[in-house]
Structure formats: structure tokens, C-alpha cells
Design an enzyme around this catalytic site. Structure first.
Site, mmCIF file in Angstrom:
data_model
loop_
_atom_site.group_PDB
_atom_site.id
_atom_site.type_symbol
_atom_site.label_atom_id
_atom_site.label_comp_id
_atom_site.label_asym_id
_atom_site.label_seq_id
_atom_site.Cartn_x
_atom_site.Cartn_y
_atom_site.Cartn_z
ATOM 1 N N HIS A 23 0.809 -1.220 0.000
ATOM 2 C CA HIS A 23 0.000 0.000 0.000
ATOM 3 C C HIS A 23 0.841 1.268 0.000
ATOM 4 C CE1 HIS A 23 -3.804 1.921 -0.047
ATOM 5 N NE2 HIS A 23 -3.764 2.414 1.170
ATOM 6 N N SER A 77 -2.367 5.127 10.636
ATOM 7 C CA SER A 77 -1.407 5.996 9.962
ATOM 8 C C SER A 77 -0.023 5.846 10.580
ATOM 9 C CB SER A 77 -1.866 7.453 10.080
ATOM 10 O OG SER A 77 -0.875 8.334 9.592
ATOM 11 N N GLU A 103 -9.204 -2.402 2.144
ATOM 12 C CA GLU A 103 -8.563 -1.835 3.331
ATOM 13 C C GLU A 103 -9.531 -1.951 4.502
ATOM 14 O OE1 GLU A 103 -6.387 1.815 2.860
ATOM 15 O OE2 GLU A 103 -7.008 1.980 0.767
ATOM 16 N N TYR A 119 -8.836 -4.959 -5.338
ATOM 17 C CA TYR A 119 -8.974 -3.788 -4.472
ATOM 18 C C TYR A 119 -10.359 -3.195 -4.633
ATOM 19 C CZ TYR A 119 -8.156 0.668 -2.158
ATOM 20 O OH TYR A 119 -8.239 1.741 -1.311
ATOM 21 N N TYR A 141 -12.491 0.621 1.013
ATOM 22 C CA TYR A 141 -12.416 0.394 2.459
ATOM 23 C C TYR A 141 -13.523 -0.524 2.964
ATOM 24 C CZ TYR A 141 -8.806 3.912 3.278
ATOM 25 O OH TYR A 141 -7.625 4.605 3.303
ATOM 26 N N ASP A 174 20.167 3.145 -8.194
ATOM 27 C CA ASP A 174 18.935 3.887 -7.906
ATOM 28 C C ASP A 174 17.995 3.134 -6.980
ATOM 29 O OD1 ASP A 174 17.705 1.979 -9.518
ATOM 30 O OD2 ASP A 174 17.323 3.338 -11.192
ATOM 31 N N ASP A 226 19.113 2.239 -3.943
ATOM 32 C CA ASP A 226 19.675 2.421 -2.604
ATOM 33 C C ASP A 226 19.093 3.638 -1.898
ATOM 34 O OD1 ASP A 226 21.771 0.331 -2.012
ATOM 35 O OD2 ASP A 226 22.388 0.964 -4.008
ATOM 36 N N THR A 236 20.700 7.238 -2.399
ATOM 37 C CA THR A 236 20.710 7.908 -3.698
ATOM 38 C C THR A 236 19.320 8.416 -4.060
ATOM 39 O OG1 THR A 236 20.246 5.880 -4.946
ATOM 40 C CG2 THR A 236 22.572 6.427 -4.529
#
Length: 670
Positions: free
Chosen positions: A121, A274, A435, A469, A472, A603, A605, A608
């Protein structure tokens, strides 16, 4: 001997026993773990999650991955496949395509029954990979390149896992993590009468399934814990797997460092939970979204690592599974799952509270302004007349914004959804396509546990965001409050009761070894997709420059902790997603600048960042930064950029690239 000394001795014996090599013939399972790149278009594609027209991809912080776990029962050869993906959602379009590919390549081995796909998500990945219009509104339609990258990567991860099947053992452990999530709709949560143990609004439970090879070595793990992947805000434009992706990266890259080790951090009932602990976007525990992403990820990793390192319960027993498609339109619900009266679901609709978004994680606006959204205008607009009175009554407290289930020629949200359950020894894993709030998930978990105890089930793990999906799911009490989650509960006030009924019935079928009926078929809408997001016509370099030229060189020297920033003339990232490759490399050439080049970062990591921006009509600039991490060897380095450019006349796409001059890393700041 004292009780504490005896306990310590016993624990030491258990840990020693777990680490001792075992005869392969004596092990109950074979398992294989695999990982593959699923990163989509890194520029000018709307991001999936916050539903903001302004939030489009413009580079990469870290790549998105699919992590696959294949489990085979040694005695029967029966298999289960679980894949966790760094995606906002698993849309039904992805599920259908992946299963079609698997059936074609492995006939009779993999099907809907034994393959579960799940998402972390993240809200910082490119969108447009659903076939349902509601979830493509802010992305301006279906994005085929991103869709294909996701499907190809998921299939590839399963192929790699299957190729690595080895004898091993499984262990289950659980614990509580109480400083990594917070309820963003606490007033709604407190309306539930059954919140004993959950008064603070969170579900602290973390469950971990550990994979231990024949030598007693940990080969990988799956951790389930409920928290939104919204540490990165809707102001971010870099692709990021967010906090759960960082937790995986840290365990795999920084801690284990073993080739083939796979750590997945999966979701459960995170609908109203959250990571923004101060209940505002980008805040909590820190006031920087990148710091928060790492910290919430580290807290999940630390607990999972602790659980995996403790004496756990060995998982033993058969593998089994059930799967069915269910038509949710007017689905009848028995009285024992409601208020004592027979009830039914409604045709799907969204409420006005959805349009405001979640202020704790990031408000809308959903891309609902028709004058600013050509995709929405082509669909005929959001509102198509007054909703039928029957639907208004069925949806009860919800003030209907759009009756998405009545849209023509195809509904904007799903009508047919998958329900799935795995049995792994004494563990049951539930795959749910939405969700779920804390208590919506807890109620289902409790009900399934009660229905399954007679079959020897000791643990039930609830995995939301699985296989499809459909927005909610709230409890009946939360639905009545019509906060964001209630307005996003598509099928009306009894949606949670319907899911509970379906999962209990499936648990009974597993317990009694009975089949489940699938009377519905999920429609394939691949024929009918639109896209109003512009593509790449051609790439041109800056006037007087060539592709790959360095626009900003590094300084002569830096110290550990400094940030190196460089820039290149480049092409549009949509030309080539550079799957399983990179847009950048940080290269070590040693203290004298003459050793064999060694790539120390890409790219993918954490340290970076690759940022893309359009310059003028058809030119592009790539800005690459490297925050030099602790432990970096002093010496000389350079940064290389890789890209691709499209020729206007031939439309041919060619690889381009360039390198900076070298710079020296001196060590830590004095």
C-alpha cells in the site's frame, strides 16, 4: 537451579536445536524465495494512493519489488505461493493477468486457489494499472507500461522462487509493536462496543513467518503488521516503497547481506492506521518525510527481527487453500452476522466524505474536477443523475457522491471480488481485497479463529490489500459515523458483516475438507481502457549539448555525511524503465583512482536519489544525488548516469549515458 536460570537454559537449548542442521529427508516442507523488479514509469505518470492530479512521478528514490514465497508440502507435493509487492494495491487486472501467465507456463501447478498476491500500500508508485475507472481517475487512465512491468515482475519473482526450492522448516512467532502506527479516525473507532484491548485505537500485533533452511540458517521471513505506507507525502514525486519497503531493504541489504535472502513486510487491517504519529502528513516521529519513512520502517524491522530471533513455534502440518469469486451486488447476509436481521449488500457507491481525503495522511482531491480531467470527462462525468432511492436507502447514513456500481457500460468499481484462505499447518492466512479498519479485521480474525479451532488452527493472520482492491471496509458502527473510511466503504453498512460471513464459511469448508462454490466470474475489462496521459514524442538534448553530457560536476572532495549532487543531459525515463537495471551508479575507483571500478550504489539504494525534469518542450535533465553513508571507504569515486532517448525521425530508442569526473571521499567531518 533458580527458575530464571532454568528458563535461560531452556531457551538456549531451543535456539541451539533450531540452528542445528537437519536431514533434508526429515524436513516437512520445501520452500523457495524470489524477488523481482516491478518499478513502473518514473516520469509523468500519476501516483497511486493520494488521488492527486498534481502528484506525478519525477524520478526514483528506491525501486519497487515483488517478493515471492513458494511453499511445498514434502509429503503431498501440494504448493502455496505468496507474493508481497511494493504497490499501492493489487488490482484485479493484475491478479487476472498474473494467473493467466502462470497457468500457461505451469499448467496444473498454479491457479487462483494456491496463489495469493498482496500489496504494501505504498502511495509513492506510478498508478494506472487497474481496469476500473475509479482507481485511474487521477492518473488519467490506464498505463500499459507500468501494468506490464508489474505483471512481468510478479511472474518473474515466482519463477525465481520456484527455481530455488529447497528443504526447510517454517516457524511462527508474534509480538506487539506500539510505536509505529496511530488511529487516524479514533472517534469512529471508539463507537465500537467490542474494543476491549484496542482502546487506544491501534492493533499492535505483528506476526512473523520465518523460513529456515536445512542448515538451520534463516533464509527469509514474512512480517504482517498494520500501518499505512504513507510516510511519504503527496508532495513527493519520487518512486518509493515507503516504510515497509525500507524495512525490507534494511533487512536484506544492510543486515542479512546474503544473496537470495528475502524479507517481506506485509499489511493486515491497516485501514485507519497511519504512520504519521502526529496525525498530520509528514509528521511523526520527525518532521521530514524521508526520516519518517526510514524510522517507521526501522521500527517494523526491529520487531520482526526480534521475533524471528526468538524461540518460535514450528509450523507443522498440511498445506491447503480455498478461493472463490463472489458477486457483492446485493449479496444476502445471514442474521448471525448482522443485527439479528437478514441484510444484503448494496450496489457500490462512494460518499461525500471520501472527497475530502484523509487529512492525517493527505487530503484528496481525487481528480474529480471534471474541467481539469479529460479522462473523467470522457467517462461521462462523476454524477449521472440522482441516485435511485433504493440505493440511497440501502447505503443508509452515506450521502452518495457517485453510484460507481451503476456506471455504464462498465462499473467504475468491482462487483465481483476474490476471497481466499491458506492453511499452513496450524496457521491460517486470509486474503481480503480491501482496506479493513482495525476492528473490521479483528472481528473477522476472531470469528475465523472460533470456526477453525476444531481443525487445530492456532493462529489466524488477516492480509488486506490481497488479489483485488475495493476501497475500504468499516464496522457497522464506524460506517454510521461516515468519516473518510465510511464514505469509502463501497457496498453499504453491512460490508464488514458480508466479509465475515464469507470467511467463516470458507474456514468451515477448510475444516470439513469441503469445496467452495464460485458462481461468479471476474470480468476481463482489458479491451476497454483509455489513457489521456501523453507519451514521449521525441527527445532532444540541450542546445549545444549531447545526451550524457554533465551539466553539474561534483566538487573535488567530500566527507562522509555530505551530499554529492550532479546533473546530466538525458532522455525521458518512459523510453525504457530499465527494469532490473538502474538509472545511476556510484562507482568506487580506489584511493589512487586506478583500481577496478566497483559499483557501491544504484537507484535502488536509500542514499541515492534520481530526479527527472523536463526542460522546454523535449529536453530532459537528470539530477542525481548521493548522501555519503557511514562506513563508506575513503577514496576516489565517480557517478555514472544511464538513460534512453527517442529519435524524432526514426522513433528509435537508443541507450545513452555519461560519467562525472572523479571526486574524493575523505572520511568523516573533523
Amino acid at each position: 537451579m533458580s527458575r530464571s536460570a532454568f528458563t535461560a537454559l531452556l531457551l538456549s537449548c531451543v535456539l541451539l536445536a533450531l540452528s542445528m542442521p537437519a536431514r533434508a529427508d526429515d524436513l516437512p516442507y520445501r520452500f523457495g524465495l524470489g524477488k523481482a523488479d516491478i518499478t513502473g514509469e518514473a516520469a509523468e505518470v500519476g501516483m497511486m494512493g493520494y488521488s492527486s492530479l498534481e502528484q506525478k512521478t519525477a524520478g526514483i528514490h528506491m525501486r519497487q519489488w515483488a517478493r515471492a514465497f513458494v511453499i511445498e508440502e514434502a509429503a503431498s507435493g501440494r504448493r502455496l505461493v505468496y507474493v508481497n509487492t511494493d504497490l499501492g494495491m493489487i488490482f484485479q487486472a493484475v491478479h487476472l493477468k498474473v494467473l493467466a501467465r502462470l497457468k500457461a507456463k505451469y499448467p496444473g501447478v498454479y491457479d487462483e486457489n494456491n496463489v495469493m498476491l498482496a500489496a504494501t500500500h505504498t502511495h509513492s508508485g506510478p498508478g494506472g494499472f487497474s481496469h476500473y475507472a475509479m482507481y485511474n481517475l487521477s492518473v488519467l487512465g490506464f498505463q500499459e507500461k507500468t501494468f506490464n512491468a508489474i505483471v512481468d515482475g510478479i511472474v518473474r519473482s515466482i519463477e525465481r522462487a520456484q527455481a530455488r526450492l529447497q528443504p526447510g522448516r517454517l516457524f511462527y512467532g508474534s509480538g506487539e509493536l506500539r510505536n509505529a502506527n496511530r488511529n487516524r479516525s479514533l472517534l469512529s473507532h471508539l463507537k465500537n462496543p467490542d474494543i476491549v484491548g484496542y482502546e487506544d485505537g491501534i492493533d499492535p500485533q505483528m506476526s512473523v513467518l520465518s523460513f529456515v533452511d536445512a542448515n538451520g540458517e534463516l533464509a527469509g521471513a514474512i512480517s504482517w503488521f498494520p500501518v499505512h505506507s504513507t510516510s511519504m507525502t503527496n508532495a513527493n514525486h519520487l518512486i518509493s516503497p515507503d516504510n515497509k519497503g525500507y524495512a525490507s531493504y534494511h533487512w536484506e541489504h544492510d543486515v542479512s547481506r546474503k544473496s537470495g535472502f528475502v524479507a517481506a513486510f506485509a499489511q493486515t487491517n491497516a485501514g485507519n492506521l497511519s504512520p504519521n504519529l502526529n496525525l498530520k502528513p509528514g509528521s511523526g516521529p520527525f518532521d521530514n518525510e524521508f526520516d519518517n519513512t526510514r524510522e517507521i520502517g526501522l521500527r517494523q524491522f526491529a520487531k520482526a527481527y526480534e521475533i524471528a530471533g526468538q524461540a518460535q513455534e514450528e509450523v507443522l502440518g498440511e498445506l491447503d487453500s480455498r478461493f472463490r469469486f463472489v458477486d457483492f451486488t446485493r449479496l444476502p447476509i445471514r442474521p448471525e452476522f448482522t443485527d439479528g436481521q437478514p441484510r444484503q449488500l448494496c450496489t457500490a457507491a462512494i460518499g461525500t466524505s471520501l472527497a475530502a481525503g484523509s487529512t492525517e495522511d493527505g487530503p484528496g482531491p481525487l481528480g474529480l474536477e471534471e474541467g481539469n480531467n479529460p479522462f473523467l470527462s470522457a467517462l461521462g462525468g462523476l454524477l449521472t443523475g440522482v441516485p435511485p432511492q433504493e440505493l440511497v436507502q440501502c447505503q443508509a447514513e452515506k450521502t452518495i457522491l457517485a453510484d460507481t456500481g451503476n456506471k455504464k457500460p462498465y462499473p467504475w468499481t468491482p462487483t465481483v471480488l476474490p476471497i481466499q484462505m491458506f492453511r499452513i499447518g496450524q496457521l491460517e492466512l486470509l486474503g481480503a481485497p480491501a482496506e479493513f479498519t482495525v476492528m473490521a479485521g479483528v472481528r473477522i480474525r476472531r470469528a475465523v479463529q472460533a470456526a477453525s479451532e476444531a481443525a487445530g488452527i492456532r493462529h489466524v493472520v488477516f492480509n488486506g490489500y490481497a488479489n483485488a482492491y475495493a476501497s475500504y471496509v468499516t464496522t457497522r458502527e464506524e460506517y454510521a459515523a461516515q468519516e473518510y473510511e465510511g464514505g469509502s466503504t463501497l457496498y453499504g453498512p453491512w460490508t464488514q458483516a458480508a466479509y465475515q460471513q464469507l470467511f467463516v464459511d470458507m474456514a468451515v469448508a477448510l475444516r470439513e475438507r469441503l469445496p467452495v462454490e464460485t458462481s461468479a466470474i471476474a470480468p476481463d475489462l482489458s479491451c476497454c481502457q483509455m489513457n489521456f496521459q501523453t507519451g514521449v514524442v521525441a527527445d532532444d538534448p540541450y542546445i549545444g549539448k549531447s545526451f550524457g553530457d554533465v551539466l553539474q560536476q561534483p566538487r573535488e572532495s567530500y566527507r562522509i555525511g555530505d551530499k554529492v549532487t550532479v546533473a546530466f543531459v538525458t532522455g525521458h525515463p518512459k523510453n525504457d524503465l530499465r527494469t532490473e537495471k538502474t538509472f545511476l551508479e556510484v562507482v568506487n575507483i580506489g584511493k589512487d583512482g586506478k583500481q577496478t571500478p566497483e559499483t557501491v550504489a544504484t537507484d535502488n539504494d536509500w542514499d541515492t536519489q534520481y530526479r527527472w525534469e523536463r526542460v522546454g518542450i523535449s529536453a530532459s535533465k537528470a539530477t542525481i544525488s548521493w548522501s555519503i553513508p557511514p562506513g563508506t571507504e575513503p577514496g576516489h569515486y565517480y557517478i555514472r548516469h544511464y538513460g534512453n532517448a527517442k529519435n524524432f525521425w526514426t522513433q528509435k530508442i537508443s541507450e545513452i549515458g555519461g560519467s562525472t569526473r572523479s571526486f574524493e571521499v575523505l572520511g568523516t567531518t573533523p
